[in-house]
Design an enzyme around this catalytic site. Structure first.
Site, PDB file in Angstrom:
ATOM      1  N   LYS A  14       0.876  -1.091   0.081  1.00 36.23           N
ATOM      2  CA  LYS A  14      -0.067   0.054  -0.058  1.00 36.23           C
ATOM      3  C   LYS A  14       0.873   1.402   0.000  1.00 36.23           C
ATOM      4  O   LYS A  14       0.548   2.377  -0.679  1.00 36.23           O
ATOM      5  CB  LYS A  14      -0.957   0.023   1.193  1.00 36.23           C
ATOM      6  CG  LYS A  14      -1.634  -1.212   1.452  1.00 36.23           C
ATOM      7  CD  LYS A  14      -2.888  -0.993   2.676  1.00 36.23           C
ATOM      8  CE  LYS A  14      -2.197  -0.952   3.777  1.00 36.23           C
ATOM      9  NZ  LYS A  14      -1.677  -2.151   4.250  1.00 36.23           N
ATOM     10  N   ARG A  89      -9.800   0.899   8.671  1.00 40.44           N
ATOM     11  CA  ARG A  89      -9.397  -0.481   9.131  1.00 40.44           C
ATOM     12  C   ARG A  89     -10.274  -1.135   9.767  1.00 40.44           C
ATOM     13  O   ARG A  89     -10.469  -2.364  10.370  1.00 40.44           O
ATOM     14  CB  ARG A  89      -8.066  -0.344   9.991  1.00 40.44           C
ATOM     15  CG  ARG A  89      -6.917  -0.680   9.015  1.00 40.44           C
ATOM     16  CD  ARG A  89      -5.694  -0.549  10.167  1.00 40.44           C
ATOM     17  NE  ARG A  89      -4.405  -1.313   9.762  1.00 40.44           N
ATOM     18  CZ  ARG A  89      -3.355  -0.705   9.173  1.00 40.44           C
ATOM     19  NH1 ARG A  89      -3.486   0.665   8.925  1.00 40.44           N
ATOM     20  NH2 ARG A  89      -2.470  -1.328   8.942  1.00 40.44           N
ATOM     21  N   ARG A 128      11.570  -6.046   5.162  1.00 39.15           N
ATOM     22  CA  ARG A 128      11.239  -4.648   5.415  1.00 39.15           C
ATOM     23  C   ARG A 128      11.692  -4.192   6.910  1.00 39.15           C
ATOM     24  O   ARG A 128      12.371  -3.100   7.038  1.00 39.15           O
ATOM     25  CB  ARG A 128       9.760  -3.996   5.347  1.00 39.15           C
ATOM     26  CG  ARG A 128       9.546  -2.555   5.735  1.00 39.15           C
ATOM     27  CD  ARG A 128       8.199  -2.142   5.509  1.00 39.15           C
ATOM     28  NE  ARG A 128       7.409  -2.521   6.360  1.00 39.15           N
ATOM     29  CZ  ARG A 128       6.078  -2.654   6.263  1.00 39.15           C
ATOM     30  NH1 ARG A 128       5.402  -1.979   5.248  1.00 39.15           N
ATOM     31  NH2 ARG A 128       5.029  -2.714   7.314  1.00 39.15           N
ATOM     32  N   ARG A 134      11.154  -0.638  11.851  1.00 36.59           N
ATOM     33  CA  ARG A 134       9.722  -0.808  12.669  1.00 36.59           C
ATOM     34  C   ARG A 134       9.310  -1.991  13.640  1.00 36.59           C
ATOM     35  O   ARG A 134       9.907  -2.953  13.291  1.00 36.59           O
ATOM     36  CB  ARG A 134       8.631  -0.743  11.503  1.00 36.59           C
ATOM     37  CG  ARG A 134       8.376   0.442  10.738  1.00 36.59           C
ATOM     38  CD  ARG A 134       7.164   0.291   9.853  1.00 36.59           C
ATOM     39  NE  ARG A 134       5.944  -0.294  10.409  1.00 36.59           N
ATOM     40  CZ  ARG A 134       4.946  -0.361   9.520  1.00 36.59           C
ATOM     41  NH1 ARG A 134       4.861   0.247   8.339  1.00 36.59           N
ATOM     42  NH2 ARG A 134       3.882  -0.986   9.998  1.00 36.59           N
ATOM     43  N   ARG A 146      -0.910  -9.009  13.450  1.00 35.75           N
ATOM     44  CA  ARG A 146      -1.359  -7.903  12.453  1.00 35.75           C
ATOM     45  C   ARG A 146      -2.214  -8.545  11.504  1.00 35.75           C
ATOM     46  O   ARG A 146      -3.324  -8.045  11.129  1.00 35.75           O
ATOM     47  CB  ARG A 146      -0.313  -7.032  11.803  1.00 35.75           C
ATOM     48  CG  ARG A 146       0.276  -6.176  13.012  1.00 35.75           C
ATOM     49  CD  ARG A 146       1.794  -5.620  12.615  1.00 35.75           C
ATOM     50  NE  ARG A 146       1.825  -5.043  11.340  1.00 35.75           N
ATOM     51  CZ  ARG A 146       2.688  -4.921  10.664  1.00 35.75           C
ATOM     52  NH1 ARG A 146       3.932  -5.434  11.061  1.00 35.75           N
ATOM     53  NH2 ARG A 146       2.941  -4.075   9.558  1.00 35.75           N
TER      54      ARG A 146
HETATM   55  P1  AMP Z   1       0.507   0.699   8.866  1.00 39.15           P
HETATM   56  O1  AMP Z   1       1.717   1.580   8.686  1.00 39.15           O
HETATM   57  O2  AMP Z   1      -0.462   0.923   8.179  1.00 39.15           O
HETATM   58  O3  AMP Z   1       0.874  -0.608   8.627  1.00 39.15           O
HETATM   59  O4  AMP Z   1       0.020   0.809  10.199  1.00 39.15           O
HETATM   60  C1  AMP Z   1       0.909   0.477  11.632  1.00 39.15           C
HETATM   61  C2  AMP Z   1       0.079   0.383  12.680  1.00 39.15           C
HETATM   62  O5  AMP Z   1      -0.568   1.705  13.072  1.00 39.15           O
HETATM   63  C3  AMP Z   1      -0.898  -0.882  12.552  1.00 39.15           C
HETATM   64  O6  AMP Z   1      -0.776  -2.144  12.980  1.00 39.15           O
HETATM   65  C4  AMP Z   1      -1.848  -0.053  13.889  1.00 39.15           C
HETATM   66  O7  AMP Z   1      -1.492  -0.451  15.043  1.00 39.15           O
HETATM   67  C5  AMP Z   1      -1.841   1.351  13.389  1.00 39.15           C
HETATM   68  N1  AMP Z   1      -2.770   1.774  12.548  1.00 39.15           N
HETATM   69  C6  AMP Z   1      -2.592   2.480  11.353  1.00 39.15           C
HETATM   70  N2  AMP Z   1      -3.871   2.735  10.843  1.00 39.15           N
HETATM   71  C7  AMP Z   1      -4.689   2.242  11.755  1.00 39.15           C
HETATM   72  C8  AMP Z   1      -6.027   2.450  11.544  1.00 39.15           C
HETATM   73  N3  AMP Z   1      -6.715   3.021  10.469  1.00 39.15           N
HETATM   74  N4  AMP Z   1      -6.859   2.037  12.652  1.00 39.15           N
HETATM   75  C9  AMP Z   1      -6.117   1.386  13.684  1.00 39.15           C
HETATM   76  N5  AMP Z   1      -4.970   1.286  14.015  1.00 39.15           N
HETATM   77  C10 AMP Z   1      -4.293   1.878  12.949  1.00 39.15           C
END
Ligand code: AMP
Length: 194
Positions: A14, A89, A128, A134, A146
């Site tokens: 993404k 999400r 990654r 991360r 996740r």
């Molecule tokens: P990402 O960078 O999109 O993989 O997001 C990393 C982490 O941020 C996720 O595993 C969640 O813990 C949190 N996170 C990101 N976007 C959301 C969302 N829309 N709702 C809830 N938690 C989020």
């Protein structure tokens, strides 16, 4: 305005594809994960709140996430449109996003769902993790958590958007450019229909 959601499990690409979409279509990026990470780095109140959830690979609660997105949209009122990356999400987030956009006399025009098999997702995330540092990419346990969160809370959005006639499934394996070409085709079609 033209708004799209880039959708898919962790590791689907993404973020990578969002960057290319922004360049080509001049849209504004909202990656909720990026906003959380920069708040964690800056040790803001929001960052402190979100950190424990993110470290475990759990979703951050809806109220927190939604309030942050509301602020972001208010602060970017001049945008030509948005690429929502990692948001929504949950069904609740999807419903609130529809309401927020409706209040601005706009809507989500297309939801691009990247499809990648699970083994490939784990491989990409561990790779990654070596570079990104991360916390949530560092162990297979966190990555599996996740995926669980994705399956239980996020995947139901596929039907939500399918019912609205907005869902386009895109094969997310192959080269970055091949995948981007497929996405572009779908976006061009949606733009000419908008
Ligand atoms: P990402 O960078 O999109 O993989 O997001 C990393 C982490 O941020 C996720 O595993 C969640 O813990 C949190 N996170 C990101 N976007 C959301 C969302 N829309 N709702 C809830 N938690 C989020």
């Amino acid at each position: 305005m033209f708004n799209l959601v880039i959708f898919g499990p962790p590791g689907a690409g993404k973020g990578t594809q969002s960057e290319k979409i922004l360049d080509k279509y001049g849209l504004t990026h909202l990656s909720t994960g990026d906003v959380f990470r920069s708040n964690i780095k800056g040790e803001t109140e929001l960052g402190v709140l979100a950190k424990s959830y993110i470290d475990r690979g759990d979703l951050v609660p809806d109220e927190v996430t939604i309030a942050m997105v509301e602020d972001f949209l208010t602060n970017h009122s001049e945008a030509r449109g948005f690429v929502f990356d990692g948001f929504p999400r949950t069904i609740k987030q999807g419903e609130v996003l529809d309401d927020m956009l409706n209040n601005k006399n706009t809507a989500i025009h297309i939801v691009l769902a990247l499809e990648v098999v699970e083994d490939e997702l784990v491989r990409r995330l561990l790779e990654r993790g070596k570079i990104s540092g991360r916390s949530d990419d560092q162990s297979e346990d966190k990555i599996r958590n996740r995926f669980n969160e994705y399956q239980q809370k996020t995947e139901p959005l596929l039907q939500y958007y399918e019912k609205q006639g907005k869902l386009v499934r895109v094969h997310g394996m192959g080269s970055i450019d091949e995948i981007f070409n497929n996405l572009s085709e779908a976006i061009d079609k949606a733009q000419s229909a908008a």
